[in-house]
Design a protein around this motif. Structure first.
Motif, PDB file in Angstrom:
ATOM      1  N   PHE A   1      29.216   0.741  -5.655  1.00  0.00           N
ATOM      2  CA  PHE A   1      29.398   0.062  -6.963  1.00  0.00           C
ATOM      3  C   PHE A   1      30.969   0.519  -7.515  1.00  0.00           C
ATOM      4  N   GLY A   2      31.490   1.484  -6.739  1.00  0.00           N
ATOM      5  CA  GLY A   2      32.751   2.043  -7.051  1.00  0.00           C
ATOM      6  C   GLY A   2      32.684   3.245  -7.795  1.00  0.00           C
ATOM      7  N   THR A   3      33.531   3.677  -8.630  1.00  0.00           N
ATOM      8  CA  THR A   3      33.449   4.774  -9.624  1.00  0.00           C
ATOM      9  C   THR A   3      33.299   4.684 -11.068  1.00  0.00           C
ATOM     10  N   ILE A   4      32.136   5.267 -11.595  1.00  0.00           N
ATOM     11  CA  ILE A   4      31.632   4.820 -12.788  1.00  0.00           C
ATOM     12  C   ILE A   4      31.588   6.174 -13.584  1.00  0.00           C
ATOM     13  N   LEU A   5      32.428   6.518 -14.620  1.00  0.00           N
ATOM     14  CA  LEU A   5      32.187   7.673 -15.395  1.00  0.00           C
ATOM     15  C   LEU A   5      31.517   7.545 -16.887  1.00  0.00           C
ATOM     16  N   TYR A   6      30.612   8.324 -16.982  1.00  0.00           N
ATOM     17  CA  TYR A   6      29.698   8.024 -18.181  1.00  0.00           C
ATOM     18  C   TYR A   6      29.877   9.455 -19.093  1.00  0.00           C
ATOM     19  N   THR A   7      30.451   9.273 -19.886  1.00  0.00           N
ATOM     20  CA  THR A   7      30.815  10.370 -20.971  1.00  0.00           C
ATOM     21  C   THR A   7      29.665  10.937 -21.892  1.00  0.00           C
ATOM     22  N   GLY A   8      28.911  10.184 -22.059  1.00  0.00           N
ATOM     23  CA  GLY A   8      27.852  10.622 -23.161  1.00  0.00           C
ATOM     24  C   GLY A   8      28.462  11.074 -24.441  1.00  0.00           C
TER      25      GLY A   8
ATOM     26  N   ARG B   1       9.741  -0.305 -20.000  1.00  0.00           N
ATOM     27  CA  ARG B   1       9.320  -1.563 -20.060  1.00  0.00           C
ATOM     28  C   ARG B   1      10.701  -2.414 -20.036  1.00  0.00           C
ATOM     29  N   ARG B   2      11.814  -1.842 -20.558  1.00  0.00           N
ATOM     30  CA  ARG B   2      12.881  -2.556 -20.480  1.00  0.00           C
ATOM     31  C   ARG B   2      14.028  -1.936 -19.503  1.00  0.00           C
ATOM     32  N   ALA B   3      13.291  -0.991 -18.682  1.00  0.00           N
ATOM     33  CA  ALA B   3      14.418  -0.296 -17.885  1.00  0.00           C
ATOM     34  C   ALA B   3      14.522  -1.438 -16.435  1.00  0.00           C
ATOM     35  N   GLY B   4      13.718  -2.446 -16.246  1.00  0.00           N
ATOM     36  CA  GLY B   4      13.960  -3.183 -15.363  1.00  0.00           C
ATOM     37  C   GLY B   4      13.809  -2.504 -13.811  1.00  0.00           C
ATOM     38  N   SER B   5      15.136  -2.865 -13.245  1.00  0.00           N
ATOM     39  CA  SER B   5      15.135  -2.390 -11.884  1.00  0.00           C
ATOM     40  C   SER B   5      15.732  -0.963 -11.727  1.00  0.00           C
ATOM     41  N   ALA B   6      15.982  -0.183 -12.814  1.00  0.00           N
ATOM     42  CA  ALA B   6      16.365   1.226 -12.800  1.00  0.00           C
ATOM     43  C   ALA B   6      15.436   2.063 -12.075  1.00  0.00           C
ATOM     44  N   ARG B   7      15.887   2.960 -11.160  1.00  0.00           N
ATOM     45  CA  ARG B   7      15.083   4.001 -10.416  1.00  0.00           C
ATOM     46  C   ARG B   7      15.382   5.222 -10.372  1.00  0.00           C
TER      47      ARG B   7
ATOM     48  N   ASP C   1      21.427  -4.649   0.829  1.00  0.00           N
ATOM     49  CA  ASP C   1      19.966  -5.162   0.821  1.00  0.00           C
ATOM     50  C   ASP C   1      18.751  -3.999   0.678  1.00  0.00           C
ATOM     51  N   SER C   2      19.010  -3.042   1.257  1.00  0.00           N
ATOM     52  CA  SER C   2      17.999  -1.783   0.785  1.00  0.00           C
ATOM     53  C   SER C   2      18.012  -1.441  -0.639  1.00  0.00           C
ATOM     54  N   VAL C   3      19.253  -1.389  -0.962  1.00  0.00           N
ATOM     55  CA  VAL C   3      18.874  -0.850  -2.475  1.00  0.00           C
ATOM     56  C   VAL C   3      18.564  -2.223  -3.477  1.00  0.00           C
ATOM     57  N   ARG C   4      18.684  -3.384  -3.362  1.00  0.00           N
ATOM     58  CA  ARG C   4      18.132  -4.623  -3.824  1.00  0.00           C
ATOM     59  C   ARG C   4      16.553  -4.314  -3.710  1.00  0.00           C
TER      60      ARG C   4
ATOM     61  N   ALA D   1      22.206   3.353 -21.257  1.00  0.00           N
ATOM     62  CA  ALA D   1      22.829   2.235 -20.834  1.00  0.00           C
ATOM     63  C   ALA D   1      22.023   2.313 -19.403  1.00  0.00           C
ATOM     64  N   LEU D   2      21.756   1.147 -19.081  1.00  0.00           N
ATOM     65  CA  LEU D   2      21.386   0.465 -17.806  1.00  0.00           C
ATOM     66  C   LEU D   2      22.558  -0.146 -17.024  1.00  0.00           C
ATOM     67  N   ILE D   3      23.005   0.542 -16.046  1.00  0.00           N
ATOM     68  CA  ILE D   3      24.325   0.094 -15.231  1.00  0.00           C
ATOM     69  C   ILE D   3      24.268  -0.897 -14.567  1.00  0.00           C
ATOM     70  N   PRO D   4      24.683  -2.040 -14.774  1.00  0.00           N
ATOM     71  CA  PRO D   4      24.567  -3.427 -14.050  1.00  0.00           C
ATOM     72  C   PRO D   4      24.804  -2.998 -12.449  1.00  0.00           C
ATOM     73  N   HIS D   5      24.147  -3.837 -11.781  1.00  0.00           N
ATOM     74  CA  HIS D   5      24.160  -3.999 -10.105  1.00  0.00           C
ATOM     75  C   HIS D   5      23.729  -2.759  -9.761  1.00  0.00           C
ATOM     76  N   THR D   6      23.307  -1.801 -10.374  1.00  0.00           N
ATOM     77  CA  THR D   6      22.796  -0.381  -9.711  1.00  0.00           C
ATOM     78  C   THR D   6      21.332   0.011 -10.281  1.00  0.00           C
TER      79      THR D   6
END
Length: 540
Positions: free
Chosen positions: A112-119, A19-25, A322-325, A4-9
């Protein structure tokens, strides 16, 4: 694929297509199963975060360079920057996913709050006692392993499934046992079976290296005849293999999986031992966490809104600092060079004129000139060359009849021609036959530029003409030349307007002229050049 690409992060988990990762760092790997490593290879060249066991396997089996692998301890919280200046950070905590060696869940906490990614994970009640989850944090988004999220699929616990396998083996005390597995996972099951039946478990050298890393009991070996339980690849469990094994010794096979598999032989037994949470376990897990939303991570698996009654109120998407953007967009400003190259190669190649600086080709021109002079001497013997009295020099290598014909003002440079003519004149640029559709990237602007048959400015910045050399050379796709002999070029044969256009300085033309007047100016220019010289042109 999973991932997953987590939105807004700038966070990507189990996602390896740049190529499809876009803004992921920031890239995270939950475990080493192949459906979570699609696109990940030895060429990976960005920081990658994972557990220590996964880090070992990643370098060992996918040859990812150690300089890009960031091993994070399981059960601890780690602070990572979300921008290039360290102004914005997040906390990530790794928790055991009870799926395969090295598999973890990621708990992300930040703006962005709290996100749990279980895999991929198999739920146990002890997971809720993890310090990161036991303090009553509000989970805003839960990325959930929905592999077995089907109310109609009833799965036993791993303990119950293990008991079924033990009972099956006890019913066949004289049989060898083949356990069909993937390359990674269920090592603890093998350990329990070895201890239960007091026998060695035969493994491949690759899996033996893994179990030694995990610190399991010393019940594993690579000697084929040391024990009656053998771990084999799941693809080896088939009818032909069963017939072959039973010819030498009575054998049964066990496939510990929740998938529906056709039994090709009566001695093949499918036991629903799964490393993924059952539907009832998922219900208990979501009800305990009460996240604001649940996002399934297995796209191919049908998913319904089974957990609506266990969700907390949704929250609006947080603003991106802004710095993250800036960090997320920092690497996406330049055009994709590979895409431009691919487009360039697919386009039809047509010939045109491209202009280059003489200085870049000076050495090559001098070498060509020296070579031609040597050939001319060999061909002409003692033939004297008349002295040169004018800067205009013509070099005729091929096409002996090129200048004796009229083509109506157009020189037919086609791919079917076998030869080209190289000409020199006191112009401020050089000419090459190239594809008019070639695209390049400007180092200043990073934009695509197309090089076509157009004229560039001559001389210096003040507009003055500089004595340079113009040359026309064979396109890379043109057939090879069959001759490079220099032949005399009498002035009377030099009548092609097209060639004369190339030899006429731009500064000679008047500001206003018609097409016929243009031809007249060209003729007048060359007559003025030829009037003092009635002999042959110098050859170089």
């Amino acid at each position: 694929m999973n991932g997953a690409l987590i939105p807004h992060t700038p966070i990507a988990v189990d996602f390896w297509s740049l190529r499809r990762a876009g803004s992921a760092r920031l890239f995270f790997l939950s475990h080493m199963h192949s459906d979570h490593t699609v696109g990940l290879s030895s060429t990976w060249a960005r920081p990658l975060y994972c557990s220590p066991v996964t880090a070992f396997l990643l370098h060992r089996h996918l040859q990812v360079s150690k300089q890009w692998i960031r091993a994070l301890e399981v059960g601890e919280s780690h602070v990572l920057p979300l921008d290039e200046i360290g102004r914005e950070t997040m906390t990530v905590t790794l928790m055991d996913a009870n799926h395969c060696p090295g598999s973890v869940m990621f708990l992300f906490e930040g703006y962005f709050g709290t996100i749990l990614y279980t895999g991929d994970f198999r739920y146990t009640p002890s997971m809720l006692k993890e310090p990161a989850l036991s303090v009553g944090k509000q989970i805003h988004t839960l990325y959930l392993d929905n592999t077995n999220c089907n109310p109609e699929l009833a799965l036993p616990s791993q303990q119950e499934a293990t008991r079924q396998i033990v009972e099956l083996i006890r019913k066949h005390p004289q049989h060898n046992v083949k356990i069909g597995l993937y390359n990674l996972g269920k090592e603890s099951l093998l350990e329990q079976l070895a201890l239960e039946f007091q026998t060695w478990v035969v493994l491949s050298p690759r899996r033996l290296e893994l179990v030694q890393l995990l610190g399991l009991a010393d019940v594993f070996t690579v000697e084929e005849k040391a024990g009656r339980i053998h771990a084999v690849d799941h693809t080896e469990i088939c009818r032909s293999a069963m017939l072959r094994w039973n010819q030498t010794h009575p054998t049964i096979a066990v496939l510990p999986t929740s998938r529906k598999i056709h039994r090709a032989h009566p001695n093949i037994h499918v036991i629903p031992y799964s490393d993924h949470s059952s539907y009832s376990e998922l219900r208990a897990f979501v009800a305990a966490l009460r996240p604001c939303q649940v996002v399934p991570i297995v796209r191919r698996q049908p998913y319904r809104d089974y957990f609506r009654d266990s969700l907390s109120p949704r929250l609006s998407a947080p603003p991106i600092p802004d710095s993250v953007r800036q960090y997320m967009s920092s690497s996406s400003r330049k055009p994709n060079v590979l895409c431009l190259l691919g487009r360039r190669l697919k386009r039809p190649r047509t010939q045109g004129v491209m202009f280059e600086s003489l200085e870049e080709k000076a050495d090559q021109f001098q070498a060509d000139r020296d070579s031609e002079e040597a050939k001319n001497k060999n061909l002409s013997g003692n033939l004297e060359k008349p002295p040169s009295h004018h800067p205009l020099q013509i070099k005729k290598q091929l096409f002996p009849d090129l200048c004796s014909k009229e083509w109506g003002g157009a020189v037919p440079f086609s791919e079917s021609q076998q030869r080209v003519t190289a000409l020199t004149a006191p112009l401020g640029f050089s000419v090459h036959l190239r594809s008019t559709d070639e695209e390049f990237i400007s180092p200043e602007t990073g934009e695509e530029i197309s090089v076509g048959p157009h004229l560039g400015p001559r001389g210096g910045s003040d507009g003055s003409a500089a004595p340079r050399t113009q040359h026309v050379r064979r396109h890379e796709d043109s057939p090879p030349c069959h001759s490079s002999e220099a032949l005399p070029l009498p002035a009377s044969e030099f009548s092609s307007l097209t060639l004369k256009y190339l030899l006429t300085p731009v500064t000679f033309f008047q500001a206003r002229f018609s097409s016929s007047g243009f031809d007249q100016q060209v003729e007048e220019y060359h007559k003025s050049l030829l009037s003092p010289y009635r002999g042959e042109y110098d050859l170089v």
